[in-house]
Design a protein around this motif. Structure first.
Motif, PDB file in Angstrom:
ATOM      1  N   GLN A 160      -2.783   2.230   8.856  1.00 53.57           N
ATOM      2  CA  GLN A 160      -1.694   1.273   9.028  1.00 53.57           C
ATOM      3  C   GLN A 160      -1.801   0.534  10.360  1.00 53.57           C
ATOM      4  O   GLN A 160      -1.616  -0.681  10.424  1.00 53.57           O
ATOM      5  CB  GLN A 160      -0.350   1.992   8.942  1.00 53.57           C
ATOM      6  CG  GLN A 160       0.840   1.057   9.046  1.00 53.57           C
ATOM      7  CD  GLN A 160       2.161   1.792   8.935  1.00 53.57           C
ATOM      8  OE1 GLN A 160       2.208   3.020   8.912  1.00 53.57           O
ATOM      9  NE2 GLN A 160       3.249   1.046   8.854  1.00 53.57           N
TER      10      GLN A 160
ATOM     11  N   ILE B 254       0.866  -1.176   0.000  1.00 47.87           N
ATOM     12  CA  ILE B 254       0.000   0.000   0.000  1.00 47.87           C
ATOM     13  C   ILE B 254       0.901   1.224   0.000  1.00 47.87           C
ATOM     14  O   ILE B 254       1.735   1.389   0.893  1.00 47.87           O
ATOM     15  CB  ILE B 254      -0.931   0.022   1.226  1.00 47.87           C
ATOM     16  CG1 ILE B 254      -1.939  -1.136   1.157  1.00 47.87           C
ATOM     17  CG2 ILE B 254      -1.674   1.351   1.322  1.00 47.87           C
ATOM     18  CD1 ILE B 254      -2.885  -1.194   2.346  1.00 47.87           C
TER      19      ILE B 254
ATOM     20  N   THR C 295       0.511   7.274   7.202  1.00 47.39           N
ATOM     21  CA  THR C 295       0.039   6.107   7.956  1.00 47.39           C
ATOM     22  C   THR C 295      -1.450   6.151   8.251  1.00 47.39           C
ATOM     23  O   THR C 295      -2.000   5.185   8.775  1.00 47.39           O
ATOM     24  CB  THR C 295       0.804   5.993   9.276  1.00 47.39           C
ATOM     25  OG1 THR C 295       0.598   7.192  10.044  1.00 47.39           O
ATOM     26  CG2 THR C 295       2.301   5.808   9.021  1.00 47.39           C
TER      27      THR C 295
ATOM     28  N   TRP D  21       2.600  -1.866   4.321  1.00 49.20           N
ATOM     29  CA  TRP D  21       2.193  -0.455   4.204  1.00 49.20           C
ATOM     30  C   TRP D  21       3.444   0.402   4.006  1.00 49.20           C
ATOM     31  O   TRP D  21       4.402   0.317   4.761  1.00 49.20           O
ATOM     32  CB  TRP D  21       1.457  -0.039   5.462  1.00 49.20           C
ATOM     33  CG  TRP D  21       0.741   1.284   5.341  1.00 49.20           C
ATOM     34  CD1 TRP D  21       1.301   2.518   5.242  1.00 49.20           C
ATOM     35  CD2 TRP D  21      -0.666   1.496   5.291  1.00 49.20           C
ATOM     36  NE1 TRP D  21       0.345   3.488   5.131  1.00 49.20           N
ATOM     37  CE2 TRP D  21      -0.879   2.888   5.163  1.00 49.20           C
ATOM     38  CE3 TRP D  21      -1.773   0.637   5.355  1.00 49.20           C
ATOM     39  CZ2 TRP D  21      -2.157   3.443   5.112  1.00 49.20           C
ATOM     40  CZ3 TRP D  21      -3.034   1.196   5.281  1.00 49.20           C
ATOM     41  CH2 TRP D  21      -3.224   2.579   5.162  1.00 49.20           C
TER      42      TRP D  21
END
Length: 416
Positions: free
Chosen positions: A278, A195, A348, A316
């Protein structure tokens, strides 16, 4: 004094009792076992679902061909050998029975006797004659005579049934050998999904590739989110499936899979990851199942390759390392870097929070622009023209700010 400052501090761990030291590995193993996520689809594409308590087993026999093809190789080969052996033994027994009933076995040395099958003197020779008849070998030593009508009928029946058995079993073996599942073994998925930001938006991405030079025709990709769900009415739905848009609206789900491609899912309001950050992702128990389908160019058969990503396999703030380079007259793919990722700057927060922050940062820019225009001292005619061009929404906002200012003045006066 300097020596005391520079010397590292030694922190001694408290000595645990013997029983606690012995129980510690067990506790860690139990903790790891509790954190282990049960997959719905394995990384190699096999579905981790077993069908139990199936009462209508007769349905498997109605589709016996598919049942045989789906069996494992050891069972398939065993049935293949068993069917032929039983067929040869059955018709061998029938040839021996005809010879026994007609009395051919009692006139083996009689040259004046015309047997049903020449040189058939027992069950072993009848079994060999059955193999020769069904496989059309024809050694010429044992042969049927024209004085045996029951033998002629049995010869016709064995020839027809033998052809059916050959067509069925050989067709089953051919289909099992040429199954498109083996073609799917050369379709690879990245070990992890990532991501990161792409074109100013948070995106979920994973990579797919084809190891063969023969391409997959009409290749398409789909993705589903597997996660348990509880409805507003209190109904619990285990392993609920939610579609993940990987380009269905734009046609990006149709792939020209010549070189490895990065499949991208934009996290927007319609995405199931819209409110996942996240920190939230690490606590989620979810699984993403990706399905790649297409036709094999060599055979024209449809194949399907599957893989899955659990929450711990979704990284992430990472991107995939490029694998395509331009050489002298051709492009080269380095599959050694196919699964490699590198870290990149990524917020995040969730995509929803990121969109809210972006919208908030845009509002002061418009206010500062309006204040600068008012400070430049524009002519009254232009200011009146701008006032007439203001929308009802802007008027509502100005009225709201005036209202807020009046409330603030009232609060200050009450405090005085």
């Amino acid at each position: 004094m300097e020596q005391d400052v520079e010397s590292p501090a030694i922190i001694r761990q408290p000595k645990l009792p013997k029983q606690a030291r012995e129980d510690l590995p067990k506790q860690l193993a139990e903790t790891d076992r509790s954190k282990k996520v049960q997959r719905y689809v394995q990384k190699d594409g096999k579905c981790n679902v077993h069908h139990g308590n199936v009462r209508e087993t007769y349905r498997y026999l109605t589709d016996i061909f598919t049942t045989l093809v789906d069996l494992k190789w050891r069972f398939n080969l065993f049935i293949f050998v068993l069917v032929y052996t039983v067929t040869w033994l059955f018709f061998g027994f029938m040839w021996w029975l005809i010879a026994y009933v007609r009395g051919d076995l009692d006139h083996i040395a009689d040259n004046q006797w015309t047997p049903c099958v020449n040189n058939l003197n027992g069950f072993v020779s009848a079994f060999l004659f059955s193999i020769e008849t069904e496989t059309t070998i024809g050694y010429g030593y044992r042969v049927i005579t024209d004085k045996c009508p029951e033998g002629i009928v049995l010869l016709l029946v064995q020839s027809v049934l033998g052809s059916i058995v050959n067509a069925f079993m050989v067709g089953c073996m051919f289909v099992k050998i040429s199954q498109p599942k083996k073609r799917a073994e050369t379709l690879v998925f990245s070990t992890n999904a990532v991501i990161s930001m792409r074109d100013g938006r948070l995106c979920l991405m994973f990579r797919v590739g084809d190891l063969r030079n023969s391409h997959i025709v009409e290749a398409s990709i789909r993705a589903k989110l597997i996660k348990s769900k509880q409805t507003k009415e209190g109904e619990f739905i285990p392993l609920n499936q939610t579609d993940i848009n990987v380009g269905y609206n734009t046609g990006d789900d149709r792939l020209f899979l010549v070189s490895p491609l990065i499949i991208c899912h934009e996290i927007n309001q319609n995405s199931p990851f819209w409110e996942i950050s996240q920190a939230h992702l690490a606590k989620e128990e979810l699984e993403i199942v990706v399905i790649l389908e297409g036709m094999v160019e060599a055979t024209g058969m449809t194949c399907q390759a599957r893989s899955s990503y659990i929450s711990s396999e979704i990284k992430w703030g990472y991107r995939f390392t490029p694998v395509l380079t331009l050489e002298d007259g051709f492009y080269e793919v380095d599959y050694n870097s196919f699964h490699d990722i590198y870290e990149t700057n990524t917020p995040t927060c969730s995509a929803k929070e990121l969109a809210d922050m972006t919208s908030r940062t845009r509002l002061p820019l418009t206010w500062s622009l309006a204040s600068k225009l008012s400070q430049q001292g524009l002519p009254e005619s232009e200011q009146e023209g701008q006032e007439t061009k203001t929308s009802p929404d802007d008027e509502g906002k100005s009225q709201q700010t005036e209202r807020n200012g009046d409330i603030a003045n009232l609060e200050s006066e009450s405090k005085v």
